[in-house]
Design an enzyme around this catalytic site. Structure first.
Site: not given
Ligand SMILES: Nc1ncnc2c1ncn2[C@@H]1O[C@H](COP(=O)(O)OP(=O)(O)OP(=O)(O)O)[C@@H](O)[C@H]1O
Ligand SMILES: C[C@H](N)[C@H](N)CCCCCC(=O)O
Ligand SMILES: [Mg+2]
Length: 240
Positions: A207-208, A117-119, A17, A45, A41, A55
């Site tokens: 994946w970049l 969002g979160a998760g 995300k 957490s 955001k 984030d």
């Molecule tokens: N397409 C991509 N290319 C390179 N790195 C990526 C890519 N997608 C995700 N990542 C990396 O994977 C990890 C997880 O991605 P990200 O933090 O965006 O997930 P998230 O869904 O935002 O997690 P959260 O629920 O914690 O907010 C990060 O280190 C991010 O930089």
């Molecule tokens: C800590 C993580 N990076 C996110 N910020 C929060 C994810 C909550 C997930 C809760 C769940 O689905 O079990």
């Molecule tokens: Mg995130």
């Protein structure tokens, strides 16, 4: 006038995300499609403000927007847990109505608001409110980020069916982070998701790998993401 915008959710935590939200913001800023695109955001957490893993930090530098990091994230909790519990561990409570009114204010003060969002959708913000409730209050359409590979069909269809049950507008799905263009299962995953949900998969993102020995070259990363978004995503429906 309320801004246009999108709420970026996912099939799980760690699915991309933040990566997608920052890349989308960088793309919009570069395209000048909206003069005042903003990122938000509501709650993060497992991080601390200013931590390069946060984030808020990655949204700021990944997008190149001229917001302040502390403006991007409203709540920051240290424990890598669901927001409700992460807050409790610090003896705090998330003020859900504060988030709702803040979200409406941010929509009034931007041309295009990207909320991360979160998760996934059913992630507790308080004992009786989830991320999905916040989306409903903000009446923003959602973009679902899912993994590209095996297992994503079930996760994505479950997320879509729950979103529909709540009456949320699902603008599309992005399958994120594939390593091998030649992997046939990705195209088949797209076909199965669209077949069972009629929700468009607006693209798939690779994946970049854009880091250098000293860490992340943010300017280079933004440039690559802008090109990648242009080549891989059909954003028409997102901007309507
Ligand atoms: N397409 C991509 N290319 C390179 N790195 C990526 C890519 N997608 C995700 N990542 C990396 O994977 C990890 C997880 O991605 P990200 O933090 O965006 O997930 P998230 O869904 O935002 O997690 P959260 O629920 O914690 O907010 C990060 O280190 C991010 O930089
Ligand atoms: C800590 C993580 N990076 C996110 N910020 C929060 C994810 C909550 C997930 C809760 C769940 O689905 O079990
Ligand atoms: Mg995130």
């Amino acid at each position: 006038m309320k801004s246009k915008g999108i709420f970026i959710t996912a099939t799980d935590t760690g699915v991309g995300k933040t990566e997608v939200a920052a890349a989308l913001a960088a793309f919009i800023k570069n395209s000048r499609k909206f003069e005042n695109v903003q990122l938000w955001k509501p709650v993060q957490s497992g991080v601390t403000m200013g931590d390069p893993e946060a984030d808020s930090y990655r949204l700021l530098h990944g997008s190149g927007l001229d917001q302040k990091e502390e403006d991007i994230a409203t709540y920051t909790f240290y424990q890598p847990l669901a927001p409700w519990i992460a807050a409790e561990r610090e003896g705090k409570k998330i003020d859900y109505m504060k988030l709702v009114s803040e979200g409406h204010k941010r929509r009034m003060n931007s041309d295009f608001l990207i909320v991360e969002g979160a998760g996934g959708l059913i992630v507790p913000i308080t004992q009786d409110k989830t991320i999905a409730n916040l989306v409903t209050e903000l009446s923003l359409p959602i973009l679902i980020v899912g993994r590209a590979g095996l297992g994503t069909v079930n996760h994505t269809c479950l997320t879509i069916s729950y979103a529909r049950k709540l009456g949320l507008e699902v603008k599309g799905v992005v399958l994120n982070g594939y390593e091998d263009e030649a992997d046939p299962s990705i195209e088949e995953n797209i076909t199965m998701i669209e077949n069972f949900t009629d929700v468009p998969v607006i693209g798939k993102l690779p994946w970049l790998n854009v880091n250098n020995e000293e860490g992340i070259n943010w300017e280079l990363r933004r440039k690559k993401w802008i090109k990648t978004i242009h080549e891989h995503l059909d954003l028409k429906s997102i901007f309507e």
